[in-house]
Scaffold this active site. Structure first.
Site, PDB file in Angstrom:
ATOM      1  N   SER A 133      48.872  11.630 -22.146  1.00  0.00           N
ATOM      2  CA  SER A 133      49.226  13.041 -21.919  1.00  0.00           C
ATOM      3  C   SER A 133      50.586  13.190 -21.261  1.00  0.00           C
ATOM      4  O   SER A 133      50.979  12.396 -20.412  1.00  0.00           O
ATOM      5  CB  SER A 133      48.184  13.713 -21.025  1.00  0.00           C
ATOM      6  N   PRO A 148      53.623  16.501 -20.015  1.00  0.00           N
ATOM      7  CA  PRO A 148      53.696  17.932 -19.700  1.00  0.00           C
ATOM      8  C   PRO A 148      53.573  18.804 -20.955  1.00  0.00           C
ATOM      9  O   PRO A 148      52.974  19.874 -20.918  1.00  0.00           O
ATOM     10  CB  PRO A 148      55.073  18.076 -19.053  1.00  0.00           C
ATOM     11  N   GLY A 180      36.401   6.136 -26.072  1.00  0.00           N
ATOM     12  CA  GLY A 180      36.449   6.756 -24.738  1.00  0.00           C
ATOM     13  C   GLY A 180      35.557   7.984 -24.673  1.00  0.00           C
ATOM     14  O   GLY A 180      34.924   8.263 -23.649  1.00  0.00           O
ATOM     15  N   ARG A 181      35.513   8.699 -25.784  1.00  0.00           N
ATOM     16  CA  ARG A 181      34.718   9.939 -25.804  1.00  0.00           C
ATOM     17  C   ARG A 181      33.218   9.654 -25.658  1.00  0.00           C
ATOM     18  O   ARG A 181      32.478  10.503 -25.168  1.00  0.00           O
ATOM     19  CB  ARG A 181      35.041  10.724 -27.084  1.00  0.00           C
ATOM     20  N   ARG A 192      10.795  24.219  -2.567  1.00  0.00           N
ATOM     21  CA  ARG A 192      11.183  25.531  -2.046  1.00  0.00           C
ATOM     22  C   ARG A 192      10.131  26.572  -2.435  1.00  0.00           C
ATOM     23  O   ARG A 192       9.723  26.645  -3.605  1.00  0.00           O
ATOM     24  CB  ARG A 192      12.544  25.897  -2.651  1.00  0.00           C
ATOM     25  N   GLN A 200       8.028  31.815 -13.600  1.00  0.00           N
ATOM     26  CA  GLN A 200       8.475  31.541 -14.971  1.00  0.00           C
ATOM     27  C   GLN A 200      10.003  31.583 -15.096  1.00  0.00           C
ATOM     28  O   GLN A 200      10.588  30.840 -15.899  1.00  0.00           O
ATOM     29  CB  GLN A 200       7.834  32.554 -15.929  1.00  0.00           C
ATOM     30  N   GLY A 207      19.833  28.553  -5.266  1.00  0.00           N
ATOM     31  CA  GLY A 207      20.166  29.784  -4.530  1.00  0.00           C
ATOM     32  C   GLY A 207      21.301  29.544  -3.547  1.00  0.00           C
ATOM     33  O   GLY A 207      22.270  28.837  -3.858  1.00  0.00           O
ATOM     34  N   GLU A 233      40.144  13.479 -22.285  1.00  0.00           N
ATOM     35  CA  GLU A 233      39.914  12.674 -23.507  1.00  0.00           C
ATOM     36  C   GLU A 233      39.667  13.555 -24.732  1.00  0.00           C
ATOM     37  O   GLU A 233      38.856  13.244 -25.595  1.00  0.00           O
ATOM     38  CB  GLU A 233      38.837  11.617 -23.266  1.00  0.00           C
ATOM     39  N   GLY A 234      40.373  14.674 -24.749  1.00  0.00           N
ATOM     40  CA  GLY A 234      40.272  15.626 -25.853  1.00  0.00           C
ATOM     41  C   GLY A 234      39.409  16.800 -25.446  1.00  0.00           C
ATOM     42  O   GLY A 234      38.218  16.645 -25.164  1.00  0.00           O
TER      43      GLY A 234
HETATM   44  N1  COS Z   1      41.413   6.706 -35.788  1.00  0.00           N
HETATM   45  C1  COS Z   1      42.460   6.189 -36.449  1.00  0.00           C
HETATM   46  N2  COS Z   1      43.486   6.947 -36.868  1.00  0.00           N
HETATM   47  C2  COS Z   1      43.458   8.254 -36.594  1.00  0.00           C
HETATM   48  C3  COS Z   1      42.400   8.854 -35.897  1.00  0.00           C
HETATM   49  C4  COS Z   1      41.349   8.016 -35.485  1.00  0.00           C
HETATM   50  N3  COS Z   1      40.292   8.480 -34.801  1.00  0.00           N
HETATM   51  N4  COS Z   1      42.650  10.177 -35.783  1.00  0.00           N
HETATM   52  C5  COS Z   1      43.831  10.393 -36.384  1.00  0.00           C
HETATM   53  N5  COS Z   1      44.318   9.237 -36.859  1.00  0.00           N
HETATM   54  C6  COS Z   1      45.559   9.016 -37.608  1.00  0.00           C
HETATM   55  C7  COS Z   1      45.573   9.829 -38.901  1.00  0.00           C
HETATM   56  O1  COS Z   1      44.933   9.136 -39.954  1.00  0.00           O
HETATM   57  C8  COS Z   1      47.060   9.979 -39.144  1.00  0.00           C
HETATM   58  O2  COS Z   1      47.584   8.791 -39.709  1.00  0.00           O
HETATM   59  P1  COS Z   1      48.123   8.758 -41.239  1.00  0.00           P
HETATM   60  O3  COS Z   1      49.240   9.753 -41.317  1.00  0.00           O
HETATM   61  O4  COS Z   1      48.548   7.335 -41.422  1.00  0.00           O
HETATM   62  O5  COS Z   1      46.955   9.134 -42.094  1.00  0.00           O
HETATM   63  C9  COS Z   1      47.604  10.074 -37.739  1.00  0.00           C
HETATM   64  O6  COS Z   1      46.659   9.498 -36.878  1.00  0.00           O
HETATM   65  C10 COS Z   1      47.902  11.492 -37.305  1.00  0.00           C
HETATM   66  O7  COS Z   1      46.700  12.216 -37.455  1.00  0.00           O
HETATM   67  P2  COS Z   1      46.680  13.765 -37.764  1.00  0.00           P
HETATM   68  O8  COS Z   1      47.614  14.076 -38.908  1.00  0.00           O
HETATM   69  O9  COS Z   1      45.255  14.165 -37.914  1.00  0.00           O
HETATM   70  O10 COS Z   1      47.356  14.330 -36.435  1.00  0.00           O
HETATM   71  P3  COS Z   1      47.339  15.752 -35.767  1.00  0.00           P
HETATM   72  O11 COS Z   1      48.649  15.978 -35.133  1.00  0.00           O
HETATM   73  O12 COS Z   1      46.818  16.771 -36.727  1.00  0.00           O
HETATM   74  O13 COS Z   1      46.305  15.574 -34.512  1.00  0.00           O
HETATM   75  C11 COS Z   1      44.330  15.194 -33.283  1.00  0.00           C
HETATM   76  C12 COS Z   1      45.127  14.935 -34.561  1.00  0.00           C
HETATM   77  C13 COS Z   1      44.303  16.638 -32.894  1.00  0.00           C
HETATM   78  C14 COS Z   1      42.902  14.733 -33.616  1.00  0.00           C
HETATM   79  C15 COS Z   1      44.929  14.322 -32.170  1.00  0.00           C
HETATM   80  O14 COS Z   1      46.236  14.752 -31.834  1.00  0.00           O
HETATM   81  C16 COS Z   1      44.085  14.298 -30.904  1.00  0.00           C
HETATM   82  O15 COS Z   1      43.052  13.635 -30.846  1.00  0.00           O
HETATM   83  N6  COS Z   1      44.536  15.018 -29.880  1.00  0.00           N
HETATM   84  C17 COS Z   1      43.890  14.994 -28.571  1.00  0.00           C
HETATM   85  C18 COS Z   1      44.387  13.851 -27.781  1.00  0.00           C
HETATM   86  C19 COS Z   1      43.617  13.692 -26.521  1.00  0.00           C
HETATM   87  O16 COS Z   1      42.465  13.322 -26.530  1.00  0.00           O
HETATM   88  N7  COS Z   1      44.309  13.978 -25.405  1.00  0.00           N
HETATM   89  C20 COS Z   1      43.753  13.769 -24.123  1.00  0.00           C
HETATM   90  C21 COS Z   1      44.537  12.696 -23.512  1.00  0.00           C
HETATM   91  S1  COS Z   1      43.652  11.388 -22.865  1.00  0.00           S
HETATM   92  S2  COS Z   1      42.932  12.130 -21.184  1.00  0.00           S
END
Ligand code: COS
Length: 380
Positions: A126, A128, A242-243, A268, A279, A339, A363-364
């Site tokens: 991540s 800014p 991680g998820r 309580r 209920q 409460g 993590e998303g």
């Molecule tokens: N495993 C392997 N490859 C993946 C993947 C996965 N789970 N998810 C996406 N990819 C690949 C795609 O296949 C694509 O590669 P190709 O162009 O070779 O096909 C590439 O990554 C980009 O994917 P995509 O086009 O889907 O990207 P987007 O910008 O649309 O974003 C999301 C995809 C939204 C799913 C991604 O940006 C995401 O997960 N964001 C959240 C990140 C997060 O969790 N942040 C918190 C930080 S950690 S606390």
């Protein structure tokens, strides 16, 4: 379909439950209040093998399956989500990422220390302006021959000041978009690497969250994980696992709050009877119990998908989306059942309610999980 846990899984569940009661519960309120990192507790978790649960024993890991890890995460999170987030990040993002994608030299140098708790790791994606929109990395890692020159800022990094090793995602070639991103291993103390002040957070206040600044940091080429340009895929694949950890954390927060609410409702009294006999309260408990069980099944399904070699992008996203909502809903209701006491720190449920919120964000976010889920089902 067999829902019975193995003897080994039951043992791990009991060990994690005992550890939570004897080692995490004492002082959990004070640590939350003072934003104190659970240093001793993490050290002990490392000694007991909870920090490298899924890693091969040849690298100091416990060699367990993902389901065992999820079960342990649930138990630890019932009591102390500030400690369990350290366990989750270290296991799923750092250790799993390194064991699966790093070179043998990198594993020998870093993984062997991360599995035992000699040091812990951080995962730095991540920024800014790049949280959900993870391909928009502004941190750069310019190829200088034998090293990368790293510049930029990372935000909200768990284990920000306590980690010894940081997996940093950065853009090497802007022209190539996400295919020009690399994942680099950066050691604490590398010149030009600075740690910003600790974030003052709503929940998981014991975990230390920081911004990280990289100013002309020289990272040796041998610290790149995988081939040139593999960094974004590394981040995505690692976050899928991680998820599962965060979904299990959310499940644990929900189950912990529910157990406290159930106990309290049997003690309580109001209107001449224990409040569980009303209920209004009994139906809340019924909803909580049902939703927690549904969340647990989704978490277990995602863990089993990973253990069985199936794709788990969809199941881990569903588990996190659902379990984090259950955590939020259940903790709010647990406070309500308590409460006035629920609003007081001594009863633990207000902390669990504050801790629950982050599971819908890190993590998303839940919105990102819906992107992953909807894209997956539309593609099928
Ligand atoms: N495993 C392997 N490859 C993946 C993947 C996965 N789970 N998810 C996406 N990819 C690949 C795609 O296949 C694509 O590669 P190709 O162009 O070779 O096909 C590439 O990554 C980009 O994917 P995509 O086009 O889907 O990207 P987007 O910008 O649309 O974003 C999301 C995809 C939204 C799913 C991604 O940006 C995401 O997960 N964001 C959240 C990140 C997060 O969790 N942040 C918190 C930080 S950690 S606390």
């Amino acid at each position: 379909m067999d829902f019975t846990l193995s003897e080994e899984q039951l043992m791990i569940q009991q060990a994690a439950r005992d550890f939570a009661q004897t080692e995490l519960l004492p002082g959990v309120i004070e640590r939350d209040d003072a934003q104190k990192f659970p240093e001793e507790q993490i050290k002990k978790l490392g000694e007991l093998g909870f920090l490298g649960m899924m890693v091969d024993p040849k690298y100091g890991g416990s060699g367990l399956d993902t389901l065992s890890y999820a079960i342990a995460m649930e138990e630890l999170s019932k009591v102390d989500a500030s400690s369990s987030v350290v366990v989750s990040v270290n296991n799923s993002l750092v250790c799993w990422g390194l064991e699966t994608f790093a070179s043998e030299e990198q594993k020998q140098k870093f993984l062997t220390k991360l599995t035992t708790g000699e040091m812990i790791g951080a995962f730095c994606l991540s920024e800014p302006e790049a949280g959900s929109d993870a391909t928009s990395q502004k941190t750069t890692a310019i190829d200088k021959g034998d090293h990368y020159l790293l510049n930029g800022t990372k935000n909200w990094i768990t284990n920000g000041s306590t980690a010894g090793v940081y997996l940093v995602i950065a853009q090497t070639d802007v022209e190539k978009g996400h295919k020009g991103i690399n994942a680099l291993i950066v050691e604490k103390g590398t010149p030009g690497f600075e740690i910003g002040p600790k974030e003052n957070k709503l929940g998981i206040r014991g975990s230390d969250t920081h911004s990280l600044m990289f100013n002309d940091v020289k990272v040796p080429k041998e610290n790149r994980i995988g081939e040139d340009g593999f960094g974004f895929k590394f981040a995505m694949k690692t976050l899928s696992g991680g998820r599962i950890g965060i979904a299990a954390q959310a499940l644990g927060i929900a189950a912990g709050a529910y157990e406290l609410a159930l106990k309290y409702s049997k003690e309580r009294k109001s209107f001449g009877t224990e409040i569980c006999n009303h209920q209004a309260i009994a139906f809340k408990l019924a909803d909580m119990h049902t939703e927690i069980e549904a969340a647990r099944l989704l978490v277990y399904k995602a863990a089993l998908d990973k253990d069985n070699g199936n794709n788990y992008d969809l199941s881990s996203a569903m588990a996190k989306l659902f379990a984090s909502k259950v955590a939020m809903d259940t903790t709010v209701e647990a406070v309500q059942i308590h409460g006035g006491n629920g609003f007081v720190k001594d009863y633990h449920v207000e902390r669990l309610m504050r801790d629950a919120k982050i599971t819908q964000i890190y993590e998303g976010t839940s919105e990102i999980q819906k992107i992953v889920i909807s894209r997956s089902i539309i593609k099928q």
